[in-house]
Scaffold this motif. Structure first.
Motif, short mmCIF file in Angstrom:
data_model
loop_
_atom_site.label_atom_id
_atom_site.label_comp_id
_atom_site.label_asym_id
_atom_site.label_seq_id
_atom_site.Cartn_x
_atom_site.Cartn_y
_atom_site.Cartn_z
N SER A 137 0.81 -1.23 0.00
CA SER A 137 0.00 0.00 0.00
C SER A 137 0.84 1.27 0.00
CB SER A 137 -1.00 0.04 1.17
OG SER A 137 -1.92 -1.02 1.07
N GLY A 138 2.13 1.16 -0.26
CA GLY A 138 2.97 2.34 -0.40
C GLY A 138 2.65 3.04 -1.71
N LEU A 139 2.61 4.38 -1.67
CA LEU A 139 2.27 5.18 -2.85
C LEU A 139 3.35 6.22 -3.09
CD1 LEU A 139 0.13 6.04 -5.05
CD2 LEU A 139 -0.67 7.70 -3.33
N ALA A 140 4.03 6.11 -4.22
CA ALA A 140 5.00 7.13 -4.65
C ALA A 140 4.31 8.05 -5.64
CB ALA A 140 6.21 6.47 -5.29
N VAL A 141 4.45 9.36 -5.43
CA VAL A 141 3.88 10.36 -6.32
C VAL A 141 5.04 11.06 -7.01
CG1 VAL A 141 2.42 12.41 -6.48
CG2 VAL A 141 1.93 10.67 -4.74
N VAL A 142 5.16 10.84 -8.32
CA VAL A 142 6.29 11.37 -9.08
C VAL A 142 5.76 12.35 -10.12
CG1 VAL A 142 8.33 10.81 -10.45
CG2 VAL A 142 7.47 9.15 -8.76
N ARG A 143 6.29 13.56 -10.07
CA ARG A 143 5.88 14.62 -10.99
C ARG A 143 6.89 14.73 -12.13
NH1 ARG A 143 5.82 19.08 -7.46
NH2 ARG A 143 7.92 19.63 -8.10
N PHE A 144 6.40 14.94 -13.34
CA PHE A 144 7.24 15.09 -14.52
C PHE A 144 6.94 16.43 -15.19
CE2 PHE A 144 6.97 10.57 -13.80
CZ PHE A 144 8.26 10.13 -14.04
N PRO A 145 7.95 17.04 -15.80
CA PRO A 145 7.72 18.35 -16.43
C PRO A 145 6.86 18.28 -17.68
CG PRO A 145 9.98 17.61 -16.83
CD PRO A 145 9.34 16.62 -15.89
N GLY A 146 6.86 17.16 -18.37
CA GLY A 146 6.09 17.02 -19.61
C GLY A 146 5.15 15.84 -19.55
N ASN A 147 4.85 15.30 -20.72
CA ASN A 147 3.95 14.18 -20.86
C ASN A 147 4.62 12.89 -20.36
OD1 ASN A 147 2.75 11.81 -22.41
ND2 ASN A 147 1.33 13.46 -22.95
N LEU A 148 3.82 11.97 -19.85
CA LEU A 148 4.36 10.70 -19.35
C LEU A 148 4.94 9.83 -20.46
CD1 LEU A 148 1.73 9.79 -16.61
CD2 LEU A 148 4.10 10.50 -16.28
N ALA A 149 4.62 10.11 -21.70
CA ALA A 149 5.22 9.38 -22.81
C ALA A 149 6.73 9.63 -22.86
CB ALA A 149 4.58 9.78 -24.14
N GLU A 150 7.17 10.72 -22.24
CA GLU A 150 8.58 11.08 -22.21
C GLU A 150 9.24 10.75 -20.87
OE1 GLU A 150 8.26 15.20 -23.14
OE2 GLU A 150 7.30 14.79 -25.06
N ALA A 151 8.52 10.09 -20.00
CA ALA A 151 9.09 9.72 -18.69
C ALA A 151 10.31 8.84 -18.91
CB ALA A 151 8.05 8.98 -17.84
N ALA A 152 11.37 9.15 -18.18
CA ALA A 152 12.61 8.40 -18.34
C ALA A 152 13.37 8.40 -17.01
CB ALA A 152 13.47 9.02 -19.43
N GLN A 153 14.38 7.58 -16.96
CA GLN A 153 15.19 7.48 -15.76
C GLN A 153 15.72 8.85 -15.36
OE1 GLN A 153 17.92 4.25 -15.80
NE2 GLN A 153 19.04 4.98 -14.02
N GLY A 154 15.46 9.21 -14.10
CA GLY A 154 16.01 10.42 -13.52
C GLY A 154 15.32 11.72 -13.86
N ASN A 155 14.26 11.72 -14.70
CA ASN A 155 13.66 13.01 -15.05
C ASN A 155 12.38 13.34 -14.28
OD1 ASN A 155 11.78 11.48 -16.51
ND2 ASN A 155 11.94 12.73 -18.35
N GLY A 156 12.09 12.57 -13.24
CA GLY A 156 10.93 12.84 -12.40
C GLY A 156 11.34 13.43 -11.07
N TYR A 157 10.36 13.99 -10.37
CA TYR A 157 10.56 14.59 -9.05
C TYR A 157 9.64 13.87 -8.07
CZ TYR A 157 10.70 18.07 -5.31
OH TYR A 157 10.85 18.71 -4.09
N LEU A 158 10.21 13.19 -7.06
CA LEU A 158 9.40 12.49 -6.07
C LEU A 158 8.74 13.53 -5.16
CD1 LEU A 158 8.47 9.77 -4.85
CD2 LEU A 158 10.45 9.94 -3.30
#
Length: 167
Positions: A137-158
């Motif tokens: 039941s752990g929930l990580a909320v990761v914000r990205f500057p753009g669309n999730l189609a561009e999500a990649a290693q290291g470009n998110g903010y926890l």
């Protein structure tokens, strides 16, 4: 900006003889924890447009617990969220990235591995909590500057890491 919610399924009971791991149900505390995370998501306005959910019984039951407390958006089920590694999870997310807010209900170690991999930076308290493990039941909320189609290693903010014990 987009958000990815990575949720490890709630606590399940041990497999009984003759029951596949895939078919293990939640135990009582697991259902209560799923409901508590749903309430916390609603209170923080973490509202996914789409939910990608493992087809394993414990993941589907986690979704049911959440859905009784908050909106989960359109739901898609994937058998592969049971068996893929973190890279496979990221591929599934990218292919279903038409939403600005996406929830994935999956399993460990994939959920934890993906959260760690995409979170290049983040809230210090959240990063510290996640480094101590990713409980059921752990929930990580990761914000990205753009669309999730561009999500990649290291470009998110926890942005946040929630566990039932901390609610």
């Amino acid at each position: 900006m987009s958000r990815l919610y990575l949720l490890r399924h709630a606590k399940a009971g041990w497999a009984l003889p003759g029951v596949r791991d895939f078919d293990r149900p939640l135990d009582e505390s697991g259902m209560a924890d799923a409901e508590a995370i749903g309430e916390a998501m609603r209170a923080r306005n973490y509202v996914p447009d789409v939910t990608l959910c493992s087809n394993a019984k414990r993941a589907r039951q986690t979704l049911e617990g959440l859905a009784g407390r908050t909106d989960t958006g359109r739901v898609l089920f994937f058998d592969t969220l049971y068996s893929e590694d973190a890279a496979g999870y990221l591929d599934i997310i990218r292919k279903n990235a038409g939403a600005d807010q996406l929830l994935v209900i999956g399993h460990n170690p994939m959920t934890e591995d993906l959260a760690m991999a995409v979170s290049g930076d983040g809230d210090e308290a959240a990063r510290g909590m996640m480094k101590h493990g990713f409980p059921t039941s752990g929930l990580a909320v990761v914000r990205f500057p753009g669309n999730l189609a561009e999500a990649a290693q290291g470009n998110g903010y926890l942005e946040a890491f929630l566990t039932p014990a901390d609610l």
